[in-house]
Design a protein around this motif. Structure first.
Motif, short mmCIF file in Angstrom:
data_model
loop_
_atom_site.label_atom_id
_atom_site.label_comp_id
_atom_site.label_asym_id
_atom_site.label_seq_id
_atom_site.Cartn_x
_atom_site.Cartn_y
_atom_site.Cartn_z
N LEU A 267 0.96 -1.10 0.09
CA LEU A 267 -0.13 0.07 0.10
C LEU A 267 0.78 1.30 -0.05
O LEU A 267 1.65 1.28 0.65
CB LEU A 267 -0.76 -0.15 1.31
N ASP A 268 0.49 2.29 -0.83
CA ASP A 268 1.18 3.46 -0.72
C ASP A 268 0.64 4.16 0.47
O ASP A 268 -0.46 3.83 0.87
CB ASP A 268 1.20 4.21 -2.08
N GLY A 269 1.31 5.36 0.46
CA GLY A 269 0.90 6.39 1.65
C GLY A 269 -0.62 6.71 1.59
O GLY A 269 -1.43 6.35 2.73
N PRO A 270 -1.15 7.17 0.76
CA PRO A 270 -2.81 7.62 0.77
C PRO A 270 -3.57 6.20 0.93
O PRO A 270 -4.66 6.43 1.70
CB PRO A 270 -2.86 8.24 -0.79
N GLU A 271 -3.24 4.97 0.47
CA GLU A 271 -4.00 3.88 0.35
C GLU A 271 -3.88 3.42 1.76
O GLU A 271 -4.95 3.15 2.44
CB GLU A 271 -3.51 2.92 -0.58
N LEU A 272 -2.92 3.52 2.51
CA LEU A 272 -2.79 2.94 3.84
C LEU A 272 -3.54 3.88 4.81
O LEU A 272 -4.05 3.52 5.99
CB LEU A 272 -1.33 3.07 4.17
N VAL A 273 -3.62 5.28 4.34
CA VAL A 273 -4.51 6.15 5.25
C VAL A 273 -6.02 5.84 5.15
O VAL A 273 -6.80 5.79 6.09
CB VAL A 273 -4.14 7.74 4.76
N ILE A 274 -6.50 5.70 3.87
CA ILE A 274 -7.87 5.07 3.31
C ILE A 274 -7.91 3.77 4.32
O ILE A 274 -8.89 3.55 4.84
CB ILE A 274 -7.88 4.98 2.11
N SER A 294 -11.97 14.28 -4.16
CA SER A 294 -13.32 14.09 -4.34
C SER A 294 -13.88 12.65 -4.00
O SER A 294 -13.15 11.72 -3.80
CB SER A 294 -13.48 14.14 -5.96
N SER A 295 -15.16 12.83 -3.70
CA SER A 295 -15.60 11.41 -3.30
C SER A 295 -15.54 10.35 -4.54
O SER A 295 -15.52 9.09 -4.13
CB SER A 295 -17.12 11.78 -3.09
N ARG A 296 -15.66 10.66 -5.74
CA ARG A 296 -15.38 10.12 -6.93
C ARG A 296 -14.34 9.34 -6.83
O ARG A 296 -13.97 8.04 -7.24
CB ARG A 296 -16.04 10.68 -8.17
N THR A 297 -13.17 9.83 -6.69
CA THR A 297 -11.60 9.58 -6.67
C THR A 297 -11.58 8.74 -5.60
O THR A 297 -11.13 7.81 -5.52
CB THR A 297 -10.73 11.04 -6.53
N LEU A 298 -12.14 8.99 -4.36
CA LEU A 298 -12.12 7.94 -3.18
C LEU A 298 -12.66 6.64 -3.57
O LEU A 298 -12.33 5.52 -3.21
CB LEU A 298 -12.47 8.56 -2.03
N SER A 299 -13.77 6.96 -3.97
CA SER A 299 -14.57 5.78 -4.61
C SER A 299 -13.64 4.70 -5.25
O SER A 299 -13.70 3.56 -5.32
CB SER A 299 -16.15 6.18 -5.27
N ARG A 300 -13.16 5.36 -6.53
CA ARG A 300 -12.20 4.62 -7.54
C ARG A 300 -11.00 3.97 -6.63
O ARG A 300 -10.75 2.68 -7.02
CB ARG A 300 -11.92 5.54 -8.48
N SER A 301 -10.60 4.81 -5.77
CA SER A 301 -9.29 4.25 -5.18
C SER A 301 -9.79 3.03 -4.15
O SER A 301 -9.22 2.07 -4.27
CB SER A 301 -8.80 5.27 -4.09
#
Length: 328
Positions: A267-274, A294-301
């Motif tokens: 997991l990269d940094g943002p993924e680990l935070v998520i 954005s919520s859409r970007t978070l949903s895709r992640s």
């Protein structure tokens, strides 16, 4: 010969008044044959009015009626007392046998109790309680279609809780049910030490077995809305386990999630935070705001992360991440 009562009275009187007469003399006076006189004497003897006497010419001596009556009652009382004692002994013997038989019968037989749960709400409450108190194993058979997707996380959570208590979990589903994507993911996750799922082309009825003494069966196999029957007692539940064993050994084991598919996940940094915020129950909009996306970007992640984990639900993803130690 005339009336027997009259003949008996005359014969009794003649013997009483004429102790020196022979029985032939008495018979002649009564105007009966010798055989008839002997029969009358036997009848009087039974009544206790005559007693045999070898020294008497007639062969009999008379007994006073009062004495005969007293003797008769005494004999009857003795017989009644003896009969009463016999009945008492028989009654006691039968009572003892009945107690012993009842005890032996209880030792031979096992109690079976059937409880009716008339609606699905009561069934669900009972299943929750039964699952939380199961000691050794829980086995389920599901002949119908897949459960609602929203229940998958609850099912995984229940399985995980049982696994933590050392309760073995086994589940049977129809093969066509396993072809539904979210069920395929659940069945893959259900294969762990102490948990196993199998699929079959045909299953006879919906059934849940808790340990060796509780079974839950539908009131109407074609309508789950009619509620369920709960069977308490090993005598019948053993037979249901035998039926389950037959279906189990005829079914196909599910394939577990291969560790090689996920063990190299990084997991990269943002993924680990998520992941950490999802594990803490933080809502999507809050996560997006904190990350400045954005919520859409978070949903895709999140979708991409679940795809890499091979998870169908966020709860499955959380379990996989926890098992891989990615939150440490």
């Amino acid at each position: 010969m005339g009336d027997n009562d009259e003949a008996r009275r005359r014969l009794y009187g003649l013997i009483s008044r004429n102790p020196g007469w022979s029985l032939e003399d008495v018979a002649a006076e009564v105007r009966c044959s010798l055989a008839e006189a002997e029969q009358l004497c036997e009848e009087l003897s039974l009544l206790g009015l005559l007693t045999p006497a070898s020294h008497s010419p007639s062969g009999y001596l008379t007994v006073a009626p009062e004495a005969a009556l007293t003797r008769l009652f005494s004999a009857e009382e003795r017989q009644t007392a003896a009969h009463t004692q016999l009945l008492s002994r028989i009654r006691e013997a039968i009572s003892t046998l009945a107690r012993d038989y009842h005890r032996l019968s209880e030792e031979r037989s096992e109690q079976v109790e059937v409880q009716i749960l008339p609606n699905p709400a009561l069934v669900n409450v009972f299943l929750e309680d039964a699952g939380s108190t199961a000691r050794v194993r829980m086995r389920s058979m599901h002949p119908g279609g897949p459960p609602p997707e929203g229940l998958i996380d609850d099912m995984l959570l229940r399985d995980k809780e049982m696994e933590s208590r050392g309760v073995r979990v086994e589940a049977l589903y129809l093969r066509r049910t396993a072809e539904v994507p979210y069920m395929a993911g659940y069945l893959a996750d259900a294969v762990r030490p102490g948990r196993e799922a199998r699929t079959a082309d045909y299953l006879p009825l919906r059934m849940l077995l808790f340990d060796d003494d509780v079974a839950v069966l539908p009131v109407d196999p074609d309508d789950s809305g009619q509620g369920a029957l709960v069977v308490h007692g090993q005598a019948l539940v053993r037979s249901l386990h035998a039926l389950y064993d037959y279906c189990w050994h005829s079914a196909t084991p599910s394939h577990p999630v291969q560790a090689s598919q996920t063990v190299d996940l990084v997991l990269d940094g943002p993924e680990l935070v998520i992941v950490r915020m999802l594990a803490d129950g933080v809502k999507d909009e809050v996560i997006a705001r904190r990350l400045g996306i954005s919520s859409r970007t978070l949903s895709r992640s999140i979708s991409g992360l679940m795809e890499r984990l091979g998870a169908q639900t966020r709860f499955q993803a959380a379990l996989r991440i926890a098992e891989l130690g990615l939150l440490n």
